[in-house]
Design an enzyme around this catalytic site. Sequence first.
Site, PDB file in Angstrom:
ATOM      1  N   THR A  32       0.836  -1.202   0.000  1.00 17.62           N
ATOM      2  CA  THR A  32       0.000   0.000   0.000  1.00 17.62           C
ATOM      3  C   THR A  32       0.870   1.251   0.000  1.00 17.62           C
ATOM      4  O   THR A  32       0.363   2.350   0.208  1.00 17.62           O
ATOM      5  CB  THR A  32      -0.917   0.037   1.238  1.00 17.62           C
ATOM      6  OG1 THR A  32      -0.096  -0.038   2.418  1.00 17.62           O
ATOM      7  CG2 THR A  32      -1.913  -1.101   1.237  1.00 17.62           C
ATOM      8  N   GLU A  50       0.145   4.279 -12.946  1.00 20.00           N
ATOM      9  CA  GLU A  50      -1.263   4.304 -12.565  1.00 20.00           C
ATOM     10  C   GLU A  50      -2.038   5.205 -13.524  1.00 20.00           C
ATOM     11  O   GLU A  50      -1.620   6.336 -13.756  1.00 20.00           O
ATOM     12  CB  GLU A  50      -1.411   4.803 -11.122  1.00 20.00           C
ATOM     13  CG  GLU A  50      -0.745   3.875 -10.117  1.00 20.00           C
ATOM     14  CD  GLU A  50      -0.897   4.327  -8.668  1.00 20.00           C
ATOM     15  OE1 GLU A  50      -1.537   5.378  -8.414  1.00 20.00           O
ATOM     16  OE2 GLU A  50      -0.377   3.633  -7.780  1.00 20.00           O
ATOM     17  N   HIS A 104      -5.397   2.159  -5.753  1.00 23.66           N
ATOM     18  CA  HIS A 104      -4.809   3.171  -4.875  1.00 23.66           C
ATOM     19  C   HIS A 104      -5.857   3.747  -3.917  1.00 23.66           C
ATOM     20  O   HIS A 104      -5.997   4.965  -3.766  1.00 23.66           O
ATOM     21  CB  HIS A 104      -4.170   4.295  -5.703  1.00 23.66           C
ATOM     22  CG  HIS A 104      -3.055   4.991  -4.979  1.00 23.66           C
ATOM     23  ND1 HIS A 104      -1.922   5.443  -5.622  1.00 23.66           N
ATOM     24  CD2 HIS A 104      -2.890   5.335  -3.671  1.00 23.66           C
ATOM     25  CE1 HIS A 104      -1.111   6.034  -4.747  1.00 23.66           C
ATOM     26  NE2 HIS A 104      -1.692   5.961  -3.556  1.00 23.66           N
ATOM     27  N   GLY A 119      -5.871   4.064   1.565  1.00 21.04           N
ATOM     28  CA  GLY A 119      -6.085   5.103   2.572  1.00 21.04           C
ATOM     29  C   GLY A 119      -7.317   5.946   2.317  1.00 21.04           C
ATOM     30  O   GLY A 119      -7.494   6.995   2.937  1.00 21.04           O
TER      31      GLY A 119
END
Length: 311
Positions: free
Chosen positions: A233, A264, A283, A286
């Site tokens: 992560t 990405e 992604h 969080g």
Amino acid sequence: MKRICISEFMDPVAVQALTPGFDLRYEPAWVDRRDDLLEVLDGAHALIVRNRTQVDAGLLASAPALRVVGRLGVGLDNIDVDACRQRGIRVIPAAGANARSVAEYVVTTAAVLLRAGYLSSAEVAAGKWPRPKLSEGREALGKTLGLVGFGDIGRQAAALARAFGMEVIAHDPMLPADHPVWAAAGVRCVSFDALLAQSDAVSLHVPLLDATRNLIDAGRLASMKSGAVLINTARGGVVDEAALADALRAEHLGGAALDVFAREPLPVDSPLAGAPNLILTPHIGGVTREANARVSMMIAREVRQSLEELA
């Protein structure tokens, strides 16, 4: 009136909190329309971004009045921090605001990968019954979680993992072995090599630097415990994606979960495509409703305070 530009999604309540007293320009699509963003930044005093807006030399040159950059997150590799420092621009990350969300992602995903029974929906729906194979899943209880990096996220992940009954070990070159945090967290400080060899699950919590690029390469994947699982992560460039795909196909690893990638969005021709026992997420480790509200409001308060101090 000072101008604030926001180029990526921000919680609406936090956006509203920035509106009084400022010329607020909010357009989440600017992240994909760089020319439009550069145009509006002429005269802007603050810019708020997530992880995709590149705050580089070209952007800074288009924003001569810029004094504050707020980052809706923690990593700063999309921001030229040195160039900002030279210009006297304050860079404000949302330190700690999304740590709980990432920690939950890490520990729950480790449990899912170890159990290895949650990726069978398509087979079961198709009338298959892979019960013998999936009965070989493992409990988290008694397994070892290895954390590469032991900052706020790592420490929260350690607490959650211990509640699962896992042993936790960690490696962090920035923390001496006699630092009191190890004993307080109930975590053993070990070498990087020992962590890879001993862990049933390895989770990465390091920034992307020259020293950490492809930190997890073919050699280090081979040194991991047979059947171990890997979770990233942190930043995509920390893992050699082709080598990871090979390790999964060779069944040396029991599984992996990647939330971040070297590029990405992930290219359609990525070597990861079709690799077994692999969880891919865009992604969002969080990013939860709660974390987004905390991150957004923290940055709104910090940016407002910084601009008011410039008055």
